[in-house]
Design a protein around this motif. Sequence first.
Motif, PDB file in Angstrom:
ATOM      1  N   ALA A 445       2.335  -5.147  -6.116  1.00 16.99           N
ATOM      2  CA  ALA A 445       1.838  -4.141  -5.398  1.00 16.99           C
ATOM      3  C   ALA A 445       2.768  -3.678  -4.106  1.00 16.99           C
ATOM      4  O   ALA A 445       2.683  -2.500  -3.842  1.00 16.99           O
ATOM      5  N   LEU A 446       3.226  -4.528  -3.739  1.00 17.19           N
ATOM      6  CA  LEU A 446       4.303  -4.322  -2.385  1.00 17.19           C
ATOM      7  C   LEU A 446       5.536  -3.643  -2.807  1.00 17.19           C
ATOM      8  O   LEU A 446       6.161  -2.587  -2.228  1.00 17.19           O
ATOM      9  N   ALA A 447       5.979  -3.808  -4.046  1.00 19.05           N
ATOM     10  CA  ALA A 447       7.407  -3.545  -4.549  1.00 19.05           C
ATOM     11  C   ALA A 447       6.919  -2.052  -4.944  1.00 19.05           C
ATOM     12  O   ALA A 447       7.656  -1.022  -4.841  1.00 19.05           O
ATOM     13  N   ILE A 448       5.909  -1.639  -5.604  1.00 18.04           N
ATOM     14  CA  ILE A 448       5.455  -0.307  -6.040  1.00 18.04           C
ATOM     15  C   ILE A 448       5.490   0.459  -4.929  1.00 18.04           C
ATOM     16  O   ILE A 448       5.926   1.629  -4.787  1.00 18.04           O
ATOM     17  N   ALA A 449       4.828   0.050  -3.665  1.00 21.83           N
ATOM     18  CA  ALA A 449       4.486   0.936  -2.554  1.00 21.83           C
ATOM     19  C   ALA A 449       6.064   1.138  -1.741  1.00 21.83           C
ATOM     20  O   ALA A 449       6.159   2.453  -1.673  1.00 21.83           O
ATOM     21  N   HIS A 450       6.957   0.194  -1.943  1.00 24.45           N
ATOM     22  CA  HIS A 450       8.244   0.593  -1.536  1.00 24.45           C
ATOM     23  C   HIS A 450       8.895   1.419  -2.361  1.00 24.45           C
ATOM     24  O   HIS A 450       9.842   2.519  -1.982  1.00 24.45           O
ATOM     25  N   PHE A 451       8.729   1.525  -3.651  1.00 25.13           N
ATOM     26  CA  PHE A 451       9.347   2.251  -4.706  1.00 25.13           C
ATOM     27  C   PHE A 451       8.864   3.566  -4.754  1.00 25.13           C
ATOM     28  O   PHE A 451       9.715   4.607  -4.693  1.00 25.13           O
ATOM     29  N   ILE A 452       7.609   4.060  -4.275  1.00 21.34           N
ATOM     30  CA  ILE A 452       7.032   5.455  -3.969  1.00 21.34           C
ATOM     31  C   ILE A 452       7.319   6.065  -2.843  1.00 21.34           C
ATOM     32  O   ILE A 452       7.012   7.268  -2.592  1.00 21.34           O
ATOM     33  N   ARG A 453       8.243   5.475  -1.806  1.00 18.43           N
ATOM     34  CA  ARG A 453       7.998   6.062  -0.486  1.00 18.43           C
ATOM     35  C   ARG A 453       8.778   7.318  -0.564  1.00 18.43           C
ATOM     36  O   ARG A 453       8.418   8.196   0.127  1.00 18.43           O
ATOM     37  N   PRO A 454       9.854   7.618  -1.299  1.00 20.23           N
ATOM     38  CA  PRO A 454      10.631   8.833  -1.303  1.00 20.23           C
ATOM     39  C   PRO A 454       9.571   9.913  -1.551  1.00 20.23           C
ATOM     40  O   PRO A 454       9.915  11.172  -1.201  1.00 20.23           O
ATOM     41  N   GLN A 455       8.464   9.878  -2.303  1.00 18.06           N
ATOM     42  CA  GLN A 455       7.676  10.904  -2.696  1.00 18.06           C
ATOM     43  C   GLN A 455       6.839  11.353  -1.493  1.00 18.06           C
ATOM     44  O   GLN A 455       5.881  12.389  -1.671  1.00 18.06           O
ATOM     45  N   MET A 456       6.919  10.806  -0.353  1.00 20.57           N
ATOM     46  CA  MET A 456       5.964  10.981   0.874  1.00 20.57           C
ATOM     47  C   MET A 456       6.788  11.091   1.841  1.00 20.57           C
ATOM     48  O   MET A 456       7.888  10.665   2.186  1.00 20.57           O
ATOM     49  N   ARG A 457       6.390  12.040   2.689  1.00 18.10           N
ATOM     50  CA  ARG A 457       7.121  12.518   4.172  1.00 18.10           C
ATOM     51  C   ARG A 457       7.498  11.309   4.824  1.00 18.10           C
ATOM     52  O   ARG A 457       6.527  10.135   4.926  1.00 18.10           O
ATOM     53  N   MET A 458       8.258  11.102   5.861  1.00 18.18           N
ATOM     54  CA  MET A 458       8.478  10.165   6.452  1.00 18.18           C
ATOM     55  C   MET A 458       8.414  10.529   8.202  1.00 18.18           C
ATOM     56  O   MET A 458       9.700   9.988   9.061  1.00 18.18           O
ATOM     57  N   THR A 459       7.869  11.556   8.476  1.00 15.91           N
ATOM     58  CA  THR A 459       7.677  12.013   9.864  1.00 15.91           C
ATOM     59  C   THR A 459       6.130  12.300  10.150  1.00 15.91           C
ATOM     60  O   THR A 459       5.455  12.317   9.267  1.00 15.91           O
ATOM     61  N   ILE A 460       5.997  12.364  11.205  1.00 12.62           N
ATOM     62  CA  ILE A 460       4.451  12.370  11.871  1.00 12.62           C
ATOM     63  C   ILE A 460       4.146  13.727  11.571  1.00 12.62           C
ATOM     64  O   ILE A 460       5.227  14.772  12.099  1.00 12.62           O
ATOM     65  N   ALA A 461       3.259  14.167  11.064  1.00 15.45           N
ATOM     66  CA  ALA A 461       2.541  15.445  11.050  1.00 15.45           C
ATOM     67  C   ALA A 461       2.137  16.144  12.251  1.00 15.45           C
ATOM     68  O   ALA A 461       1.532  15.290  13.103  1.00 15.45           O
ATOM     69  N   PRO A 462       2.318  17.142  12.465  1.00 13.04           N
ATOM     70  CA  PRO A 462       1.843  17.950  13.705  1.00 13.04           C
ATOM     71  C   PRO A 462       0.386  17.855  13.818  1.00 13.04           C
ATOM     72  O   PRO A 462      -0.155  17.871  12.548  1.00 13.04           O
TER      73      PRO A 462
END
Length: 498
Positions: A445-462
Motif C-alpha cells: 500500500a505504501l509503494a502504491i502511494a509513492h507510485f501515484i504521487r505524480p498525479q497529485m499536485r505537490m504544492t499547498i492550495a490557496p
Amino acid sequence: MQSKLGRVAAWYAGLRDGTNETFLPLYFDKSRYLVLMGGGGSGKSVFAGRKILERAAREPGHRLLVCRKVARTLKESCFRQLCGQAAQHYKKQLGAIRRSEPRISMKNGSEILFAGLDDPEKLKSIYNITGLWIEEASELSEAGFDQLDLRLRGQTRHYKQMILSFNPVSLTHWLKARFFDPPGGARPGVRLHHSTYRDNRFLDGEYRRVLEGFRDTDEYYYDVYCLGRWGSTGRSVFNAAAVRARLEEGITPLREGQFALPARGLNDIEFCAERGGPVKIYAMPGPGRPYVIGADTAGDGSDSFAGQVVDNITGRQVAVLRQTFDEDVFARQLGALGRFYNDALIGVETNFSTYPVRELERLGYPNLYVREETDTYTRRPRPSYGVRTTALTRPVMIAGLIAALREDISLVSDETTLQEMLTFVRSESLRPEAARGAHDDCVMALAIAHFIRPQMRMTIAPPAQSLRRWTEDMWEDYEAAGAEGRAYLREKWGKEGG
C-alpha cells in the motif's frame, strides 16, 4: 582406584573440553522445553546432539527421539552427526548403530530413534518417548509440534525434556509467539538460550570469515542468519538497521479509531476514537496540503486490507488504515479517510477485485487515480480507475519506495509497516516479497502511494474563496463584460453566490 569425586571431575572435564562454554550449564537443565535459538555456526546442534547422547549413555531406559521435518535430511544431518559423536565420546557405552533404519543403542538399554515428520507411518510406530530433540524446529507447524509434545510420556525415572534448535525466521512465527512473547510473560518449564558463531570456539576460521563478511555485504542477513535475531533469511530489501532503529523509537499514533459514516455518501464524516482501531493517525491534515492514499486489497484473503496516507509534499506517512474488512466497508473507510485528508488522491489496487473502486465511484469520491490501459475490443488506450500491479509496474513501485526510504527512513512511523519491512525480502529468484508466513499489505500500500504521487499536485492550495452575494449592479456589469472581463470580475469579487 579413582574416587567418585575424581570420576565426576574427569567426566565434567570431558564435557568442558568438547563443549562451548555457553552451553555447559544446559547439561544440567531439566526444563520441559529447552529452546536453543541462534545463528548459523553457533554450535547449538552439536550441543543438542551431545546432550541426547549424554543422557542415553548415563541414564538407563531412555527412548529418545530425534526428528526433523524431512527424513532424508535428518539422516544426512542429525544421524550422521550423532554417529560421529558417539564414536568419539561414548565408545565404552555404545551398543550398536543401525544404519538401514537409523537407530543408536547403548549397552544400558537406552536407545535413540530417528524419524522424519514426512513419514507419518513411522511416527505412529514410535511410542513411550522419554526425550526429544527437534532439529530446525522452525520448519514444523505448531500442530506438528503439539503432536510430538503429546508423545513425551514414556515411563522413566528421569526428567522428560524436548530440545528445540533453530535459526529464527519470520517475526510472526509460532515459535516466537509461543515461547518468546507469550501473553502474561514467560511460560513455566521453558529455558531459552541464544547463541551465535562468536560463542563457538571450534568454528572453522574460513567459515567464520564468510559469516563476518555478511556484515558489510548484507547487514540484514548478518543480523538474522549470523547473529540469530528474529527476521527472515532472504536477502533484505530495505535497510534493516535503519528500520530497527526507527522501531526502537517506539512512535505512537496521535489518534486511533475509525470513521462513523452516514447511510449514503461521504459527507459529514466523523472520526470515532477507539484504542487499537483500524485507522492510526500520525499527523493531522494541514490546510490545503495535498495527500495521496495507496490501497492494497486482501487478494486471496490471506492479508488484510490496507491503506497508506502520504503527504505529497514531503512523502511522509501520516496515517494508516489496516484491518480485515468486507470490501464495501473498506471502501467507505478509505473514502472517509480521503475526505479527511483534503480529498486525497486514492489509488486502489485492482488485481483481485474492482469492487472497492466501483464503490468509491458510487459514493461520489472526487479524486481517484486514473491509469491508461488498452481497450480489449478497440485496442485503443482508455482511462481506467485504480492501480494494476503487474510484472512491469510492481518492480517500479517497490524500487520507488526503496529509493525514498533509503534517503530518509523517518518518513515511516507505523510499527506494523516497519515490522513488515523487516520481513520483506528477496526470494531465490530475487523477487521482492514477504517472507513465508509474513505479510506485505502495508508495504505494498505504501509503494502504491509513492507510485501515484505524480498525479497529485505537490504544492499547498490557496485558501478556497468563500461565496459572496453579488448586488444587482454587479450582476449587470458581469453580464455586460466579455470573457476576459468576466474572469477579471470573478477574481476581484470572489465566486458568485447567486
